[in-house]
Design a protein around this motif. Structure first.
Motif, PDB file in Angstrom:
ATOM      1  N   MET A 192     -26.650 -47.916  18.626  1.00  0.00           N
ATOM      2  CA  MET A 192     -27.929 -48.924  18.762  1.00  0.00           C
ATOM      3  C   MET A 192     -27.635 -50.637  19.314  1.00  0.00           C
ATOM      4  SD  MET A 192     -29.822 -46.816  17.611  1.00  0.00           S
ATOM      5  CE  MET A 192     -29.570 -45.268  17.097  1.00  0.00           C
ATOM      6  N   ASP A 193     -26.447 -51.088  18.973  1.00  0.00           N
ATOM      7  CA  ASP A 193     -25.999 -52.077  19.486  1.00  0.00           C
ATOM      8  C   ASP A 193     -26.138 -52.052  21.043  1.00  0.00           C
ATOM      9  OD1 ASP A 193     -25.982 -52.964  16.679  1.00  0.00           O
ATOM     10  OD2 ASP A 193     -23.573 -53.230  16.827  1.00  0.00           O
ATOM     11  N   LEU A 194     -25.432 -51.060  21.544  1.00  0.00           N
ATOM     12  CA  LEU A 194     -25.288 -50.811  22.966  1.00  0.00           C
ATOM     13  C   LEU A 194     -26.424 -50.673  23.590  1.00  0.00           C
ATOM     14  CD1 LEU A 194     -23.701 -50.306  25.578  1.00  0.00           C
ATOM     15  CD2 LEU A 194     -23.531 -47.783  24.913  1.00  0.00           C
ATOM     16  N   LEU A 195     -27.487 -49.961  23.161  1.00  0.00           N
ATOM     17  CA  LEU A 195     -29.029 -49.917  23.744  1.00  0.00           C
ATOM     18  C   LEU A 195     -29.776 -51.040  23.742  1.00  0.00           C
ATOM     19  CD1 LEU A 195     -30.209 -46.472  22.660  1.00  0.00           C
ATOM     20  CD2 LEU A 195     -29.284 -46.776  24.535  1.00  0.00           C
ATOM     21  N   TYR A 196     -29.534 -51.959  22.615  1.00  0.00           N
ATOM     22  CA  TYR A 196     -30.386 -53.029  22.263  1.00  0.00           C
ATOM     23  C   TYR A 196     -29.749 -54.267  23.505  1.00  0.00           C
ATOM     24  CZ  TYR A 196     -32.013 -57.284  20.234  1.00  0.00           C
ATOM     25  OH  TYR A 196     -32.889 -58.418  19.906  1.00  0.00           O
ATOM     26  N   ARG A 197     -28.553 -54.290  23.600  1.00  0.00           N
ATOM     27  CA  ARG A 197     -28.038 -55.312  24.631  1.00  0.00           C
ATOM     28  C   ARG A 197     -28.366 -54.689  25.993  1.00  0.00           C
ATOM     29  NH1 ARG A 197     -21.593 -56.844  25.340  1.00  0.00           N
ATOM     30  NH2 ARG A 197     -21.911 -58.339  27.213  1.00  0.00           N
ATOM     31  N   ALA A 198     -28.050 -53.530  26.243  1.00  0.00           N
ATOM     32  CA  ALA A 198     -28.686 -52.973  27.721  1.00  0.00           C
ATOM     33  C   ALA A 198     -29.941 -53.272  27.914  1.00  0.00           C
ATOM     34  CB  ALA A 198     -28.296 -51.530  27.944  1.00  0.00           C
ATOM     35  N   GLN A 199     -31.082 -53.126  26.861  1.00  0.00           N
ATOM     36  CA  GLN A 199     -32.414 -53.164  27.200  1.00  0.00           C
ATOM     37  C   GLN A 199     -32.744 -54.929  27.507  1.00  0.00           C
ATOM     38  OE1 GLN A 199     -36.609 -52.577  27.949  1.00  0.00           O
ATOM     39  NE2 GLN A 199     -34.670 -51.173  27.924  1.00  0.00           N
ATOM     40  N   ARG A 200     -31.862 -55.470  26.760  1.00  0.00           N
ATOM     41  CA  ARG A 200     -32.116 -56.891  26.923  1.00  0.00           C
ATOM     42  C   ARG A 200     -31.678 -57.499  28.420  1.00  0.00           C
ATOM     43  NH1 ARG A 200     -31.807 -60.612  21.641  1.00  0.00           N
ATOM     44  NH2 ARG A 200     -32.734 -62.260  23.402  1.00  0.00           N
ATOM     45  N   VAL A 201     -30.590 -56.882  28.655  1.00  0.00           N
ATOM     46  CA  VAL A 201     -30.037 -57.331  30.231  1.00  0.00           C
ATOM     47  C   VAL A 201     -30.986 -56.860  31.192  1.00  0.00           C
ATOM     48  CG1 VAL A 201     -28.330 -57.195  31.727  1.00  0.00           C
ATOM     49  CG2 VAL A 201     -27.640 -57.438  29.159  1.00  0.00           C
ATOM     50  N   HIS A 202     -31.413 -55.521  30.784  1.00  0.00           N
ATOM     51  CA  HIS A 202     -32.418 -55.090  31.886  1.00  0.00           C
ATOM     52  C   HIS A 202     -33.757 -55.947  31.943  1.00  0.00           C
ATOM     53  CE1 HIS A 202     -34.136 -51.929  34.326  1.00  0.00           C
ATOM     54  NE2 HIS A 202     -35.036 -51.176  33.366  1.00  0.00           N
ATOM     55  N   ARG A 203     -34.202 -56.152  30.820  1.00  0.00           N
ATOM     56  CA  ARG A 203     -35.444 -57.165  31.018  1.00  0.00           C
ATOM     57  C   ARG A 203     -35.214 -58.285  31.489  1.00  0.00           C
ATOM     58  NH1 ARG A 203     -39.743 -55.489  27.172  1.00  0.00           N
ATOM     59  NH2 ARG A 203     -39.432 -53.233  26.848  1.00  0.00           N
ATOM     60  N   ALA A 204     -34.155 -59.037  31.569  1.00  0.00           N
ATOM     61  CA  ALA A 204     -33.773 -60.317  32.091  1.00  0.00           C
ATOM     62  C   ALA A 204     -33.806 -60.057  33.672  1.00  0.00           C
ATOM     63  CB  ALA A 204     -32.567 -60.626  31.580  1.00  0.00           C
ATOM     64  N   HIS A 205     -33.713 -58.895  34.011  1.00  0.00           N
ATOM     65  CA  HIS A 205     -33.683 -58.723  35.664  1.00  0.00           C
ATOM     66  C   HIS A 205     -34.851 -57.941  36.280  1.00  0.00           C
ATOM     67  CE1 HIS A 205     -29.606 -60.757  35.726  1.00  0.00           C
ATOM     68  NE2 HIS A 205     -29.582 -60.228  34.725  1.00  0.00           N
ATOM     69  N   PHE A 206     -35.179 -56.981  35.488  1.00  0.00           N
ATOM     70  CA  PHE A 206     -36.186 -56.134  35.765  1.00  0.00           C
ATOM     71  C   PHE A 206     -37.267 -55.932  35.063  1.00  0.00           C
ATOM     72  CE2 PHE A 206     -32.023 -54.525  37.675  1.00  0.00           C
ATOM     73  CZ  PHE A 206     -32.449 -54.536  39.177  1.00  0.00           C
ATOM     74  N   GLU A 207     -38.417 -55.499  35.596  1.00  0.00           N
ATOM     75  CA  GLU A 207     -39.445 -54.993  34.825  1.00  0.00           C
ATOM     76  C   GLU A 207     -39.211 -53.520  34.272  1.00  0.00           C
ATOM     77  OE1 GLU A 207     -43.021 -54.070  33.095  1.00  0.00           O
ATOM     78  OE2 GLU A 207     -42.435 -52.670  34.682  1.00  0.00           O
ATOM     79  N   PRO A 208     -39.363 -53.543  32.821  1.00  0.00           N
ATOM     80  CA  PRO A 208     -38.679 -52.383  32.399  1.00  0.00           C
ATOM     81  C   PRO A 208     -39.307 -51.198  32.346  1.00  0.00           C
ATOM     82  CG  PRO A 208     -39.593 -53.769  30.791  1.00  0.00           C
ATOM     83  CD  PRO A 208     -39.915 -54.460  31.835  1.00  0.00           C
ATOM     84  N   SER A 209     -40.593 -50.999  32.816  1.00  0.00           N
ATOM     85  CA  SER A 209     -41.455 -49.627  33.004  1.00  0.00           C
ATOM     86  C   SER A 209     -41.656 -49.256  34.291  1.00  0.00           C
ATOM     87  CB  SER A 209     -42.818 -49.834  32.442  1.00  0.00           C
ATOM     88  OG  SER A 209     -42.578 -50.084  30.933  1.00  0.00           O
ATOM     89  N   THR A 210     -40.675 -50.076  35.244  1.00  0.00           N
ATOM     90  CA  THR A 210     -40.981 -49.889  36.778  1.00  0.00           C
ATOM     91  C   THR A 210     -39.783 -49.011  37.149  1.00  0.00           C
ATOM     92  OG1 THR A 210     -42.222 -51.639  37.038  1.00  0.00           O
ATOM     93  CG2 THR A 210     -41.295 -50.674  38.922  1.00  0.00           C
ATOM     94  N   ILE A 211     -39.979 -47.811  37.907  1.00  0.00           N
ATOM     95  CA  ILE A 211     -38.933 -46.997  38.369  1.00  0.00           C
ATOM     96  C   ILE A 211     -38.850 -46.967  39.829  1.00  0.00           C
ATOM     97  CG2 ILE A 211     -37.722 -44.491  38.456  1.00  0.00           C
ATOM     98  CD1 ILE A 211     -37.894 -46.122  35.559  1.00  0.00           C
ATOM     99  N   GLN A 212     -37.619 -47.187  40.339  1.00  0.00           N
ATOM    100  CA  GLN A 212     -37.561 -47.055  42.080  1.00  0.00           C
ATOM    101  C   GLN A 212     -37.432 -45.606  42.378  1.00  0.00           C
ATOM    102  OE1 GLN A 212     -34.812 -46.228  44.103  1.00  0.00           O
ATOM    103  NE2 GLN A 212     -36.261 -46.524  45.900  1.00  0.00           N
ATOM    104  N   CYS A 213     -38.135 -45.010  43.369  1.00  0.00           N
ATOM    105  CA  CYS A 213     -38.142 -43.643  43.666  1.00  0.00           C
ATOM    106  C   CYS A 213     -37.614 -43.203  44.902  1.00  0.00           C
ATOM    107  CB  CYS A 213     -39.560 -43.003  43.721  1.00  0.00           C
ATOM    108  SG  CYS A 213     -40.226 -43.183  41.688  1.00  0.00           S
ATOM    109  N   SER A 214     -36.598 -42.637  45.111  1.00  0.00           N
ATOM    110  CA  SER A 214     -35.933 -42.250  46.453  1.00  0.00           C
ATOM    111  C   SER A 214     -36.017 -40.824  46.683  1.00  0.00           C
ATOM    112  CB  SER A 214     -34.480 -42.382  46.332  1.00  0.00           C
ATOM    113  OG  SER A 214     -34.212 -43.874  46.292  1.00  0.00           O
ATOM    114  N   LYS A 215     -36.157 -40.296  47.897  1.00  0.00           N
ATOM    115  CA  LYS A 215     -36.192 -38.992  48.076  1.00  0.00           C
ATOM    116  C   LYS A 215     -34.874 -38.554  49.116  1.00  0.00           C
ATOM    117  CE  LYS A 215     -38.115 -35.044  48.835  1.00  0.00           C
ATOM    118  NZ  LYS A 215     -37.017 -34.112  48.961  1.00  0.00           N
ATOM    119  N   LEU A 216     -34.160 -37.524  48.723  1.00  0.00           N
ATOM    120  CA  LEU A 216     -33.019 -37.049  49.251  1.00  0.00           C
ATOM    121  C   LEU A 216     -33.359 -36.041  50.530  1.00  0.00           C
ATOM    122  CD1 LEU A 216     -30.318 -36.444  46.925  1.00  0.00           C
ATOM    123  CD2 LEU A 216     -30.116 -37.831  48.990  1.00  0.00           C
ATOM    124  N   LEU A 217     -32.608 -35.904  51.668  1.00  0.00           N
ATOM    125  CA  LEU A 217     -32.760 -34.881  52.458  1.00  0.00           C
ATOM    126  C   LEU A 217     -31.194 -34.477  53.001  1.00  0.00           C
ATOM    127  CD1 LEU A 217     -34.641 -32.840  54.202  1.00  0.00           C
ATOM    128  CD2 LEU A 217     -34.421 -34.511  55.947  1.00  0.00           C
TER     129      LEU A 217
END
Ligand code: SAM
Ligand code: DTB
Ligand code: SF4
Length: 330
Positions: free
Chosen positions: A18-43
């Motif tokens: 729980m500490d790991l997830l909480y910390r990771a999510q806080r770091v994530h929110r400091a740098h990115f919008e948390p509900s936005t996902i970059q989408c790539s396509k492979l070929l």
């Protein structure tokens, strides 16, 4: 302040979940919008018949994976596929070839693909194996935005997985890509029989590069028929989540991609991975040779989790000083 030292990275990975997830999510929110996902396509622009011996790979000529080898695709066919991917919402087009390294005769076609895809307004990514300085410079000149070249695992475990080229060879190519001014996409695979220490060391190596990668794909092994890893026991999915959270904390500005293996993951596991800081995926129903969830399943998942696909303009990161302050507060 993030410390990539052995003790710190171990403490992060092995922290109470729980500490790991909480910390990771806080770091994530400091740098990115948390509900936005970059989408790539492979070929896969050149499938199978690869001379390398990567034990996980269906495309190695050394294993009987029942995959038929093909020649490099025609440029126009690649461009047609890229157009479809753009229409389906991808913002980056990643082209992969089953090569140890590109040959001089391959380069004109590859460069034409980069130019053509770039002209459509898509970001371009290629993964072609080891590069020379000159090839990296040509790719940059053609407009290549990202080069994918995974270190795959820890330096220690590497020789158990691949013997036909070394860990140092991989790092050399990453240096060449960086020196040419191309964004680096580098990550690895979990679930190949490695230990947690191997996963931690892989992430430490990436985070300790002079400039960490802009993009870090974390692949869950997809066991391929005929390969030495065909019967590998599945990894406890919580270890995948710990790997993603640790990647997010050690490389706060990187896009962390929940890469191969999503077709075998529940919605709940993917949700945990996004909460742990994954913010990029491959879309569409095929990766290079293996299955991926596809548009309909992903539309349902995004809807359920209120996620949205990143649009062409990348989400601006906070200015470095501002981000650092937020990180320390986290
Ligand atoms: N031949 C080039 C190379 O190896 O750099 C490019 C293509 S290669 C297929 C790209 C990456 O896909 C590999 O480095 C590995 O991390 C990942 N990959 C390949 N097969 C996989 C599998 N069965 N499961 C998970 N990841 C896989
Ligand atoms: C990466 O890290 N994963 C992608 C991409 N980079 C080239 C490839 C995944 C391959 C999965 C197995 C297959 O499709 O054959
Ligand atoms: Fe070849 Fe890349 Fe597959 Fe290794 S991972 S066998 S280099 S295609």
């Amino acid at each position: 302040m993030i410390d990539n030292s052995e003790t710190d990275a171990h403490a992060i990975y092995n922290a109470p979940f729980m500490d790991l997830l909480y910390r990771a999510q806080r770091v994530h929110r400091a740098h990115f919008e948390p509900s936005t996902i970059q989408c790539s396509k492979l070929l896969s622009i050149k499938t199978g018949g690869c001379p390398e011996d990567c034990s996980y790979c269906s495309q190695s000529a050394r294993y009987d994976s029942e995959l038929s080898a093909s020649k490099m695709m025609e440029v126009q066919k690649v461009l047609n596929e890229a157009r479809k991917a753009k229409a389906a919402g991808a913002t980056r087009y990643c082209m992969g070839a089953a090569w140890r390294s590109p040959k001089a005769r391959d380069m004109p076609g590859v460069l034409a693909m980069v130019r053509g895809v770039k002209e459509m307004g898509l970001e371009t990514c290629m993964t072609l194996g080891m590069l020379t300085d000159d090839q990296a410079a040509q790719l940059r000149e053609a407009g290549l935005d990202y080069y994918n070249h995974n270190i795959d695992t820890s330096e220690r475990y590497y020789a158990e997985v691949i013997t036909s080229r070394t860990f140092a060879d991989r790092l050399d190519t990453l240096d060449r890509v960086r020196a040419a001014g191309i964004n680096v996409c580098s990550g690895g695979i979990v679930g190949m029989g490695e230990t947690a220490d191997d996963r931690i060391d892989m992430l430490r190596t990436l985070a300790s590069l002079e400039e960490p990668p802009e993009s870090v794909p974390i692949n869950m092994l997809m066991p391929m028929k005929g390969t030495p890893m065909a019967d590998m026991a599945p990894l406890d999915p919580i270890e995948m989540v710990r790997t993603i959270a640790t990647a997010r904390i050690l490389m706060p500005r990187a896009y962390v991609r929940l890469s191969a293996g999503r077709s075998e993951m529940s919605d709940e596991l993917q949700a945990l991975c996004f909460f742990a800081g994954a913010n990029s995926i491959f879309v569409g129903d095929t990766l290079l040779t293996a299955d991926n969830p596809g548009e309909d399943k992903d539309a349902l998942l995004f809807n359920k989790l209120n996620l949205r696909a990143e649009v062409a303009e990348a989400t601006p990161c906070p200015k470095p000083a501002e981000a650092r302050a937020q990180e320390q507060a986290a």
